[in-house]
Write an enzyme that holds these catalytic residues in place. Sequence first.
Site, PDB file in Angstrom:
ATOM      1  N   ASP A 110      37.621 -32.262 166.842  1.00  0.00           N
ATOM      2  CA  ASP A 110      36.732 -33.303 167.350  1.00  0.00           C
ATOM      3  C   ASP A 110      35.396 -33.133 166.626  1.00  0.00           C
ATOM      4  O   ASP A 110      35.246 -33.577 165.491  1.00  0.00           O
ATOM      5  CB  ASP A 110      36.643 -33.115 168.872  1.00  0.00           C
ATOM      6  CG  ASP A 110      35.855 -34.196 169.571  1.00  0.00           C
ATOM      7  OD1 ASP A 110      35.872 -35.343 169.108  1.00  0.00           O
ATOM      8  OD2 ASP A 110      35.217 -33.898 170.603  1.00  0.00           O
ATOM      9  N   ARG A 172      48.354 -31.824 180.485  1.00  0.00           N
ATOM     10  CA  ARG A 172      48.899 -31.052 179.360  1.00  0.00           C
ATOM     11  C   ARG A 172      50.416 -31.204 179.261  1.00  0.00           C
ATOM     12  O   ARG A 172      51.003 -31.028 178.202  1.00  0.00           O
ATOM     13  CB  ARG A 172      48.583 -29.560 179.537  1.00  0.00           C
ATOM     14  CG  ARG A 172      47.099 -29.216 179.471  1.00  0.00           C
ATOM     15  CD  ARG A 172      46.924 -27.710 179.340  1.00  0.00           C
ATOM     16  NE  ARG A 172      45.574 -27.255 179.626  1.00  0.00           N
ATOM     17  CZ  ARG A 172      44.578 -27.237 178.739  1.00  0.00           C
ATOM     18  NH1 ARG A 172      44.776 -27.658 177.503  1.00  0.00           N
ATOM     19  NH2 ARG A 172      43.383 -26.800 179.074  1.00  0.00           N
TER      20      ARG A 172
END
Length: 183
Positions: A110, A172
């Site tokens: 990111d 997740r």
Amino acid sequence: MSFTDREQFSKRIRRVMISEEELHAAIAQAGAEIDAAYEGKPLLLVSILKGAFVFLADLARAVSIPCEIGFMQAQSYFEGTVSSGKVEITLDLTQDISQYHVIIVEDIIDTGRTLSLVAEELRRRNPLSLRILTLLDKPERRVVDLKADKSLFTIPDAFVVGYGLDCAEYYRNLPYIAEYEEP
Ligand code: IMP
Ligand code: MG
């Protein structure tokens, strides 16, 4: 936040961004490339917990040459869905990596802060070689100069969950990458 309601949980998934089939095809290809590049070499796949655990599990099974697996955890601190810029190594490898060709297996790059710190630390330990393989890359969001040697999917600046990636520890377990919608 605590989620026990399946409906509430599903509501925040805007759309599937990368399907299971697309993930598995790209990972099979990446595994074959690792086989070709590292045949006959001592190889260590280093997964960055927690986010990369699903990617590592599938990637490791797409690699057919001998290799070892290691885990590190680096905590980047978040305010909501925005990275705060603070990173700390909270779990370290047990291997002496000077004897290995190392591939860092990451879920997503990111801002690049987490991985640049981890890569810098590993480079200091003199591995035979060091490469970065990331499942996802959000290049628009980069604030440090960091490039993966290989990225399987380049995605736009959206917050994604699933396939190891979380929002506040949830999601997740989704088998695909999905775009997350803020409540
Ligand atoms: P960076 O240090 O800003 O590159 O952030 C890297 C870490 O932030 C990743 O390993 C993820 O744990 C988390 N992260 C960044 N973007 C996302 C996202 O879209 N969804 C879930 N986690 C993310
Ligand atoms: Mg995370």
